[in-house]
Design a protein around this motif. Structure first.
Motif, mmCIF file in Angstrom:
data_model
loop_
_atom_site.group_PDB
_atom_site.id
_atom_site.type_symbol
_atom_site.label_atom_id
_atom_site.label_comp_id
_atom_site.label_asym_id
_atom_site.label_seq_id
_atom_site.Cartn_x
_atom_site.Cartn_y
_atom_site.Cartn_z
ATOM 1 N N PHE A 150 0.879 -1.226 0.022
ATOM 2 C CA PHE A 150 -0.043 0.007 -0.027
ATOM 3 C C PHE A 150 0.744 1.180 0.091
ATOM 4 C CE2 PHE A 150 0.836 -1.009 4.469
ATOM 5 C CZ PHE A 150 0.949 0.312 5.098
ATOM 6 N N LEU A 151 2.023 1.085 0.229
ATOM 7 C CA LEU A 151 3.100 2.219 0.342
ATOM 8 C C LEU A 151 3.885 2.348 -0.898
ATOM 9 C CD1 LEU A 151 4.803 1.794 3.814
ATOM 10 C CD2 LEU A 151 2.910 3.502 3.348
ATOM 11 N N ARG A 152 3.605 1.441 -1.763
ATOM 12 C CA ARG A 152 4.591 1.343 -3.124
ATOM 13 C C ARG A 152 3.544 1.810 -4.454
ATOM 14 N NH1 ARG A 152 6.105 -3.516 -0.479
ATOM 15 N NH2 ARG A 152 8.283 -3.497 0.016
ATOM 16 N N ALA A 153 4.363 2.768 -5.095
ATOM 17 C CA ALA A 153 3.615 3.022 -6.499
ATOM 18 C C ALA A 153 3.613 1.717 -7.409
ATOM 19 C CB ALA A 153 4.436 4.028 -7.237
ATOM 20 N N SER A 154 4.714 0.827 -7.286
ATOM 21 C CA SER A 154 4.577 -0.403 -8.044
ATOM 22 C C SER A 154 4.854 -1.546 -7.190
ATOM 23 C CB SER A 154 5.509 -0.157 -8.953
ATOM 24 O OG SER A 154 5.721 0.826 -9.968
ATOM 25 N N PRO A 155 3.566 -1.980 -6.723
ATOM 26 C CA PRO A 155 3.736 -3.154 -5.813
ATOM 27 C C PRO A 155 4.626 -4.401 -6.355
ATOM 28 C CG PRO A 155 1.469 -2.505 -6.372
ATOM 29 C CD PRO A 155 2.191 -1.991 -7.302
ATOM 30 N N VAL A 156 5.077 -4.936 -5.279
ATOM 31 C CA VAL A 156 6.062 -6.286 -5.472
ATOM 32 C C VAL A 156 5.348 -7.517 -5.314
ATOM 33 C CG1 VAL A 156 8.121 -4.833 -4.879
ATOM 34 C CG2 VAL A 156 6.841 -6.421 -2.985
ATOM 35 N N GLY A 157 5.900 -8.561 -5.990
ATOM 36 C CA GLY A 157 5.134 -9.792 -5.329
ATOM 37 C C GLY A 157 4.346 -10.429 -6.463
ATOM 38 N N GLY A 158 4.245 -9.923 -7.680
ATOM 39 C CA GLY A 158 3.451 -10.436 -8.777
ATOM 40 C C GLY A 158 2.031 -10.864 -8.681
ATOM 41 N N PRO A 159 1.311 -11.827 -9.376
ATOM 42 C CA PRO A 159 0.227 -12.278 -9.132
ATOM 43 C C PRO A 159 0.055 -12.701 -8.124
ATOM 44 C CG PRO A 159 0.926 -12.793 -11.287
ATOM 45 C CD PRO A 159 2.143 -12.397 -10.581
ATOM 46 N N GLY A 160 -1.229 -12.421 -7.239
ATOM 47 C CA GLY A 160 -1.424 -12.990 -5.853
ATOM 48 C C GLY A 160 -1.030 -12.277 -4.764
ATOM 49 N N ALA A 161 -0.119 -11.281 -4.997
ATOM 50 C CA ALA A 161 0.510 -10.562 -3.944
ATOM 51 C C ALA A 161 -0.726 -9.736 -3.163
ATOM 52 C CB ALA A 161 1.577 -9.702 -4.292
ATOM 53 N N ARG A 162 -0.261 -9.375 -2.185
ATOM 54 C CA ARG A 162 -1.357 -8.372 -1.355
ATOM 55 C C ARG A 162 -1.264 -6.905 -2.100
ATOM 56 N NH1 ARG A 162 -5.070 -8.126 2.546
ATOM 57 N NH2 ARG A 162 -4.438 -9.713 3.791
ATOM 58 N N GLY A 163 -2.478 -6.496 -2.481
ATOM 59 C CA GLY A 163 -2.556 -5.315 -3.010
ATOM 60 C C GLY A 163 -3.241 -4.187 -2.199
ATOM 61 N N ASP A 164 -3.832 -3.205 -2.761
ATOM 62 C CA ASP A 164 -4.870 -2.454 -1.875
ATOM 63 C C ASP A 164 -6.271 -2.922 -1.482
ATOM 64 O OD1 ASP A 164 -2.921 -0.250 -2.202
ATOM 65 O OD2 ASP A 164 -3.765 0.591 -3.775
ATOM 66 N N LEU A 165 -6.655 -2.457 -0.347
ATOM 67 C CA LEU A 165 -7.866 -3.031 0.151
ATOM 68 C C LEU A 165 -8.787 -2.293 -0.954
ATOM 69 C CD1 LEU A 165 -7.208 -3.045 3.938
ATOM 70 C CD2 LEU A 165 -7.634 -5.034 2.411
ATOM 71 N N PRO A 166 -9.985 -2.600 -1.164
ATOM 72 C CA PRO A 166 -11.044 -1.926 -1.989
ATOM 73 C C PRO A 166 -11.276 -0.474 -1.254
ATOM 74 C CG PRO A 166 -11.831 -3.983 -1.336
ATOM 75 C CD PRO A 166 -10.730 -3.923 -0.639
ATOM 76 N N ALA A 167 -11.341 0.551 -2.172
ATOM 77 C CA ALA A 167 -11.515 1.899 -1.863
ATOM 78 C C ALA A 167 -12.935 1.978 -0.970
ATOM 79 C CB ALA A 167 -11.535 2.685 -3.277
ATOM 80 N N ALA A 168 -13.954 1.430 -1.455
ATOM 81 C CA ALA A 168 -15.300 1.589 -0.762
ATOM 82 C C ALA A 168 -15.069 1.164 0.703
ATOM 83 C CB ALA A 168 -16.315 0.770 -1.399
ATOM 84 N N ASP A 169 -14.164 0.075 0.856
ATOM 85 C CA ASP A 169 -14.149 -0.481 2.452
ATOM 86 C C ASP A 169 -13.064 0.680 3.118
ATOM 87 O OD1 ASP A 169 -15.411 -2.603 1.553
ATOM 88 O OD2 ASP A 169 -13.941 -3.782 1.575
ATOM 89 N N LEU A 170 -12.350 1.371 2.384
ATOM 90 C CA LEU A 170 -11.438 2.388 3.209
ATOM 91 C C LEU A 170 -12.022 3.884 3.201
ATOM 92 C CD1 LEU A 170 -7.858 1.526 1.711
ATOM 93 C CD2 LEU A 170 -8.819 0.945 4.040
ATOM 94 N N ALA A 171 -13.358 3.947 2.592
ATOM 95 C CA ALA A 171 -13.886 5.304 2.513
ATOM 96 C C ALA A 171 -14.192 5.835 3.868
ATOM 97 C CB ALA A 171 -15.242 4.988 1.874
ATOM 98 N N PHE A 172 -14.626 5.306 5.079
ATOM 99 C CA PHE A 172 -14.785 5.607 6.213
ATOM 100 C C PHE A 172 -13.294 6.354 6.719
ATOM 101 C CE2 PHE A 172 -14.511 5.446 11.092
ATOM 102 C CZ PHE A 172 -15.252 6.535 11.409
#
Length: 129
Positions: A86-108
């Motif tokens: 979540f801190l990286r402009a280009s996430p590491v780890g390839g397919p299946g790596a943890r990415g951003d959580l859904p924007a709607a879930d972080l809205a609050f």
């Protein structure tokens, strides 16, 4: 018997709550709690990622014992690093790596963060690196 505080419940479950839970769970991979992602660590992404790199380079671990959630969590230094995508402009780890959580879930949390910034309690988040 009434739930909450004298019958008041501070949240309501949305019909798609299971999808949100599975996104948060991320198949059991390590997770930086959303409040920590949104209101704390994103202020100093370079420093945080340097710490993440140093821990991964120093220790050949196979488990992490978090302060919250189930423990221990099976994880390698690579998976530990991916938890900070979540801190990286280009996430590491390839397919299946943890990415951003859904924007709607972080809205609050994003609205909460904006209020703290407006009040001068915290500074704005730094750009991803």
């Amino acid at each position: 018997r009434a739930l909450g505080w004298n019958g008041f419940i501070a949240w309501s479950w949305k019909p798609d709550w299971r999808d949100a839970f599975e996104a948060l769970r991320g198949g059991g991979s390590p997770l930086v709690p959303p409040i920590i992602q949104v209101a704390i660590l994103n202020r100093e992404p370079r420093r945080v990622l340097e710490f993440v790199r140093a821990v991964g380079a120093e220790f050949a671990f196979t488990q992490i014992v978090p302060c919250h959630f189930d423990a221990p969590v099976s994880a390698t230094p690579k998976e530990w690093s991916e938890a900070f995508n979540f801190l990286r402009a280009s996430p590491v780890g390839g397919p299946g790596a943890r990415g951003d959580l859904p924007a709607a879930d972080l809205a609050f949390l994003r609205a909460f963060e904006a209020g703290l910034v407006r009040a001068g309690t915290i500074r704005r988040a730094a750009p991803r690196v």
